[in-house]
Every structure is written in structure tokens, then in C-alpha cells.
Design a protein around this motif. Structure first.
Motif, mmCIF file in Angstrom:
data_model
loop_
_atom_site.group_PDB
_atom_site.id
_atom_site.type_symbol
_atom_site.label_atom_id
_atom_site.label_comp_id
_atom_site.label_asym_id
_atom_site.label_seq_id
_atom_site.Cartn_x
_atom_site.Cartn_y
_atom_site.Cartn_z
ATOM 1 N N SER A 174 11.043 3.432 -5.166
ATOM 2 C CA SER A 174 10.412 3.382 -3.856
ATOM 3 C C SER A 174 9.377 4.477 -3.643
ATOM 4 C CB SER A 174 11.485 3.498 -2.760
ATOM 5 O OG SER A 174 12.163 4.735 -2.866
ATOM 6 N N ARG A 230 13.445 -2.316 6.186
ATOM 7 C CA ARG A 230 12.898 -1.244 5.341
ATOM 8 C C ARG A 230 13.979 -0.553 4.515
ATOM 9 N NH1 ARG A 230 8.982 2.462 8.982
ATOM 10 N NH2 ARG A 230 8.395 3.330 6.967
ATOM 11 N N GLY A 236 2.744 1.952 -8.344
ATOM 12 C CA GLY A 236 2.325 0.685 -7.768
ATOM 13 C C GLY A 236 0.907 0.691 -7.225
ATOM 14 N N THR A 296 14.079 -4.560 -9.167
ATOM 15 C CA THR A 296 14.065 -3.324 -8.387
ATOM 16 C C THR A 296 15.334 -3.187 -7.572
ATOM 17 O OG1 THR A 296 11.680 -3.564 -8.247
ATOM 18 C CG2 THR A 296 12.701 -1.975 -6.763
ATOM 19 N N LYS A 304 2.062 1.515 -1.234
ATOM 20 C CA LYS A 304 2.022 1.058 -2.613
ATOM 21 C C LYS A 304 3.325 0.345 -2.961
ATOM 22 C CE LYS A 304 -1.155 4.555 -4.436
ATOM 23 N NZ LYS A 304 -1.315 5.658 -5.409
ATOM 24 N N THR A 305 3.207 -0.722 -3.723
ATOM 25 C CA THR A 305 4.391 -1.467 -4.144
ATOM 26 C C THR A 305 4.336 -1.745 -5.636
ATOM 27 O OG1 THR A 305 3.293 -3.563 -3.587
ATOM 28 C CG2 THR A 305 4.750 -2.619 -1.927
ATOM 29 N N ASP A 324 13.552 -3.538 -2.121
ATOM 30 C CA ASP A 324 12.461 -4.398 -2.561
ATOM 31 C C ASP A 324 11.441 -4.650 -1.457
ATOM 32 O OD1 ASP A 324 13.381 -4.585 -5.113
ATOM 33 O OD2 ASP A 324 14.370 -6.515 -4.867
ATOM 34 N N VAL A 325 11.511 -3.871 -0.380
ATOM 35 C CA VAL A 325 10.576 -4.026 0.738
ATOM 36 C C VAL A 325 9.887 -2.698 0.997
ATOM 37 C CG1 VAL A 325 10.325 -4.495 3.205
ATOM 38 C CG2 VAL A 325 11.878 -5.892 1.822
ATOM 39 N N ARG A 326 8.572 -2.734 1.115
ATOM 40 C CA ARG A 326 7.801 -1.595 1.585
ATOM 41 C C ARG A 326 7.002 -2.063 2.787
ATOM 42 N NH1 ARG A 326 6.508 2.457 -1.659
ATOM 43 N NH2 ARG A 326 6.140 3.481 0.345
ATOM 44 N N GLN A 338 -1.659 -0.915 -3.790
ATOM 45 C CA GLN A 338 -1.691 -1.389 -2.406
ATOM 46 C C GLN A 338 -2.041 -2.869 -2.395
ATOM 47 O OE1 GLN A 338 -4.460 1.778 -1.142
ATOM 48 N NE2 GLN A 338 -3.056 2.132 0.567
ATOM 49 N N THR A 364 5.454 -6.446 0.397
ATOM 50 C CA THR A 364 4.717 -5.647 1.372
ATOM 51 C C THR A 364 4.807 -6.335 2.735
ATOM 52 O OG1 THR A 364 3.148 -4.928 -0.327
ATOM 53 C CG2 THR A 364 2.486 -4.637 1.970
ATOM 54 N N GLN A 418 8.167 -6.123 -5.533
ATOM 55 C CA GLN A 418 8.418 -5.615 -4.188
ATOM 56 C C GLN A 418 7.560 -6.366 -3.177
ATOM 57 O OE1 GLN A 418 7.835 -1.284 -4.673
ATOM 58 N NE2 GLN A 418 9.982 -1.041 -4.137
#
Length: 376
Positions: free
Chosen positions: A106, A136, A111, A93, A168-169, A140-142, A113, A175, A173
Motif C-alpha cells: 500500500s 479504504r 505503482g 495483493t 498510486k496503485t 486492494d483499494v486506494r 496514478q 482506484t 489494486q
């Protein structure tokens, strides 16, 4: 043939039959078109966009993103038909972001949760919001924008409620969430460990004296009628007895709280961020955070600029935004002037706890050298 024959059927009967046949053919045509329309709708559902409904094809999954809805191990179980082309190597990603595909990667339309794999657990007024906003930026970060307070206030609502708060990822990624009060909540370590013992924890720490003053400043902005800092900080000022039960003071006894976490998590799973260095060298601190989270170093010095008005770094504006991303008005407040004698007594109070904290973590935060750096 009798249907069309007019030998024994009156002319008006023939007309009725022709009209019936014509009506029947129209009805069948309508039914066919209706069925075709339904089939098309199933393939290309209607999506609401921009205040009107537009028919769109399902968005394609970005390169490098594993299909979140495919059955696990399906290809391994069924094999690949002879002569079928081999799949192209997938990009991560992060690499997709570099190649210009990050907007798709993104989007929340893809994706699932997931429960967080990393949590910013503290500390209040240490710089957690600045850290969250910076991390953020990484593709690769949510992360959840608001503080869930699950492990201290809402634990009785259950993990599925907690999961429902997460963004959602895609596969690959990370979380994340941040709730600074976790660090001083006695039950939080055990609860997070019960959720996932491999959870990575991030703690932003700051000179406890400066942190206490910043904490008080925030409360003062909401409750102007509260007593002065000097009054609240002491049980008996004449005797120099610090009131360690006051939350603004108690939070800064980092070693005491850390011992609670080390009962459940090894030190290798806890990363400490210097709140002071997050101001002076945000890219350097973010580099270490990304290493700890096993992320590619994408958030670098090119993402920051120093805001002289606020006194701390801001994120440079995204290409699709007209404004830079700076923290809100609640950050960077001017601290009230505190009696120097009170500050001296507080430093003396915290010194043994700071030494213990440094010995446990192996980190030297240079609080004795620079007592006046601020991050709010």
C-alpha cells in the motif's frame, strides 16, 4: 627510461618529476573513487527520511505486485532463457496483506496514478464518508481522501489533472474517489461515461426525510442565521406546498436523478448502499460492496465497533495507532427538533418518488418502517 635517468638531468629536476608523478597518481585515484561513488549513487539513490538523508537500497516490490515500470509483454516477446528458473506463483495483493506484506503493497512509492475504476457518486449526507473510510481499509483499494469534484466543478481542467489527484496503485489494486454531488449533477453521467464506460458507481441512499434534516443541520452549523427548516421546506405551508427547488429537498428525489444516470450506465454497474443498514450492520453492507467491486471480503465485522456517543460504528484502531478511527465532529450532529406535521408532509411528498425508486432498483430500504435511523 629517460624520465627516471639522472645521468643528464640535474637532481632537482628528478625531484620535480617524482613530485609530478605522485600528484598525478593521487589525482587519478581521486577520479576513480569519484566515478565509483557516482555509480553507487545511481544504484542506491539518496532518500530523505525522518528529516535527514539516508542512503537506502530501492525497496523491493511486494510479492504478487506486478512491476509497474516494466515494459508490457516484454517477457512474452523475448521468451525465457533455457534453464532459467520458472517464476514462483504470485499472490494477490489481498493475500499479501493477509500474509503480513500489506504495508509494502500500500506504500505510495510503488505503482502508477490511474483514473478511478469506481466512484462513490452520492448522496450527500447519506453516509458516503463512512463508506469511503471503511472501503479504504481494504488492501486492494486506494482512494482519494478529499472530494475532487472533477465532474461537477473542475471538468475544464482535463483528465490529466484529475489523474494527478489519484493515489498510486499497483496492478490489481482499485482506484476510487467519492464526490456525493455527482449524483445530482446533470452533466456528470455523460462525463464519467466519456472517461470510462465501464466505471462502477456506488450510491449511498438514506431516508430522504432524515437526509434533508441532516443536510439542513450541517448548513445550520455553518450559518446559524438561516431560517428554520420548516420555513425553508415549504413554498406555502398553509397549502402544504413543498419547495422541491431547495437542495435539501431536491437531493432526496432519488428516482429523478437516477433516471439521468440510467441513460448512460446499466443498472448492473450501479450499487446502492443503505445508509441505515450501514449503521446497523456495517459488515453486511461492506460485504455487498466488496462483492460488487469484485474484491475479496476482507473488511468484516472484526473491523467495526459501535460508538455509543456518536451513535454509529467506528473502525477499530489499527495496530500501529493509539486511537480508533471514528468520523470527525462534523458527523453525528444532533438534529434540531422539527415539527411532526412538517415531517408527516415530507413523508407524503417523498412517498411516490420512493416507490418509483424501489421499482427501478429492486431494492427495499424499509424507509416506511423505520423513519428515525440516522447517519451523519
Amino acid at each position: 627510461m629517460a624520465f627516471w635517468s639522472n645521468a643528464t638531468v640535474p637532481p632537482y629536476k628528478v625531484s620535480q618529476r617524482l613530485l609530478f608523478a605522485f600528484t598525478l597518481s593521487l589525482s587519478l585515484t581521486y577520479v576513480c573513487y569519484t566515478l565509483m561513488s557516482c555509480y553507487t549513487s545511481l544504484q542506491f539513490p539518496l532518500h530523505e527520511a525522518g528529516g535527514y538523508l539516508s542512503q537506502t537500497r530501492p525497496a523491493l516490490r511486494p510479492e504478487g505486485a506486478a512491476a509497474a515500470t516494466s515494459a508490457p509483454g516484454l517477457q512474452a516477446a523475448t521468451g525465457r532463457a533455457a534453464g532459467q528458473p520458472q517464476p514462483q506463483p504470485q499472490l494477490s495483493t489481498a493475500q499479501s496483506w493477509l500474509d503480513g506484506d500489506a504495508q509494502e503493497a500500500s506504500t505510495p512509492d510503488f505503482g502508477v496514478q490511474r483514473l478511478p475504476q469506481a466512484i462513490i457518486i452520492g448522496v450527500k449526507k447519506g453516509g458516503t464518508r463512512a463508506l469511503l473510510e471503511a472501503i479504504r481499509v481494504h488492501p486492494d483499494v486506494r482512494a482519494v481522501g478529499v472530494e475532487p469534484h472533477f465532474f461537477d466543478r473542475h471538468y475544464d481542467k482535463g483528465l490529466e489533472w484529475y489523474r494527478s489527484l489519484m493515489p498510486k496503485t499497483l496492478d490489481g489494486q482499485l482506484t476510487m474517489e467519492k464526490t456525493p454531488s455527482y449524483f445530482v449533477t446533470r452533466e456528470a453521467p455523460k462525463r464519467i461515461f466519456s472517461m470510462a464506460k465501464g466505471t462502477k458507481l456506488v450510491v449511498v441512499v438514506r431516508n430522504p426525510v432524515t437526509r434533508a434534516i441532516s443536510d439542513y443541520t450541517q448548513t445550520l452549523s455553518k450559518k446559524p442565521e438561516i431560517p428554520t427548516f420548516e420555513v425553508l421546506a415549504f413554498k406555502n405551508r398553509t397549502l402544504g406546498l413543498i419547495d422541491a427547488s431547495w437542495s435539501a429537498i431536491r437531493i432526496g428525489i432519488y428516482a429523478l436523478h437516477l433516471e439521468n444516470w440510467l441513460q448512460f450506465f446499466p443498472l448492473s454497474q450501479i450499487h446502492f448502499v443503505s445508509g441505515e443498514r450501514l449503521i446497523i450492520d456495517p459488515a453486511g453492507e461492506m460485504g455487498k460492496v466488496q462483492d460488487f467491486l469484485s474484491l475479496k471480503r476482507i473488511v468484516t465485522d472484526k473491523h467495526f465497533y459501535f460508538n455509543k456517543t456518536k451513535g454509529f460504528p467506528c473502525l477499530k484502531k489499527p495496530e500501529d495507532s493509539s486511537l480508533p478511527r471514528c468520523l470527525g465532529k462534523s458527523k453525528g450532529r444532533t438534529h434540531p427538533k422539527i415539527d411532526p406535521d412538517v415531517i408527516h408532509r415530507l413523508r407524503k411528498f417523498y412517498r411516490p418518488f420512493n416507490v418509483m425508486f424501489h421499482q427501478i432498483t429492486g431494492e427495499d430500504f424499509d424507509w416506511e418502517k423505520d423513519e428515525n435511523q440516522e447517519i451523519s
